[in-house]
Design a protein around this motif. Structure first.
Motif, short mmCIF file in Angstrom:
data_model
loop_
_atom_site.label_atom_id
_atom_site.label_comp_id
_atom_site.label_asym_id
_atom_site.label_seq_id
_atom_site.Cartn_x
_atom_site.Cartn_y
_atom_site.Cartn_z
N LEU A 29 62.68 76.38 16.98
CA LEU A 29 64.15 76.34 17.03
C LEU A 29 64.67 75.05 16.40
CD1 LEU A 29 64.78 77.74 20.62
CD2 LEU A 29 65.46 78.81 18.47
N ASN A 30 63.99 73.96 16.63
CA ASN A 30 64.38 72.68 16.03
C ASN A 30 64.27 72.75 14.52
OD1 ASN A 30 64.01 69.91 14.93
ND2 ASN A 30 64.26 69.34 17.08
N ALA A 31 63.21 73.37 14.02
CA ALA A 31 63.03 73.49 12.57
C ALA A 31 64.13 74.36 11.96
CB ALA A 31 61.65 74.08 12.27
N ASP A 32 64.55 75.40 12.68
CA ASP A 32 65.60 76.30 12.17
C ASP A 32 66.99 75.68 12.26
OD1 ASP A 32 63.71 78.25 11.65
OD2 ASP A 32 64.14 79.40 13.47
N TRP A 33 67.29 74.98 13.35
CA TRP A 33 68.66 74.55 13.63
C TRP A 33 68.86 73.04 13.54
CZ3 TRP A 33 72.27 78.05 13.42
CH2 TRP A 33 71.91 79.37 13.63
N HIS A 34 67.78 72.27 13.52
CA HIS A 34 67.85 70.81 13.37
C HIS A 34 68.55 70.10 14.52
CE1 HIS A 34 66.33 71.72 9.41
NE2 HIS A 34 67.37 72.51 9.22
N TYR A 39 69.41 68.97 23.05
CA TYR A 39 70.54 69.78 22.62
C TYR A 39 70.19 71.27 22.65
CZ TYR A 39 73.57 65.95 21.24
OH TYR A 39 74.39 64.87 21.25
N LEU A 40 69.01 71.62 22.18
CA LEU A 40 68.62 73.03 22.17
C LEU A 40 68.59 73.59 23.58
CD1 LEU A 40 65.82 72.92 19.48
CD2 LEU A 40 67.98 74.16 19.31
N LEU A 41 68.00 72.87 24.51
CA LEU A 41 67.94 73.35 25.89
C LEU A 41 69.33 73.43 26.50
CD1 LEU A 41 64.75 71.48 27.09
CD2 LEU A 41 65.01 73.94 26.71
N THR A 42 70.19 72.47 26.19
CA THR A 42 71.57 72.49 26.69
C THR A 42 72.31 73.71 26.15
OG1 THR A 42 71.65 70.09 26.92
CG2 THR A 42 73.76 71.24 26.71
#
Length: 83
Positions: A29-34, A39-42
């Protein structure tokens, strides 16, 4: 001069242990959305009802409970230092 985007403050911190599979998904997800992990978990947790299929989630939880069990309802208590 272009306006800087707002930053979402993330005041509450906690340590979370993840399986290798869960952490790999977070990295994907980090690679896709940066976005960083926090932040991703939030984003995922604040929009949980919008991003999951309730019936599938129920099945996943029942399968997990059947394999690993379930903690007592009183197992997660609020931290006294948090509001």
């Amino acid at each position: 001069m272009p306006q800087k985007p707002k930053r979402l403050p993330l005041p509450k911190r906690f340590s979370a242990a993840l399986t290798e599979k869960a952490y790999a998904k977070l990295r994907d997800l980090n690679a896709d959305w940066h976005f960083g992990n926090n932040y991703l978990l939030t984003i995922l947790l604040e929009n949980f009802d919008d991003v999951i299929d309730e019936k599938k989630f129920q099945q996943v939880m029942e399968t997990f409970i059947a394999e690993y069990g379930q903690p007592d309802a009183g197992g997660m208590k609020p931290n006294k230092t948090q509001g």
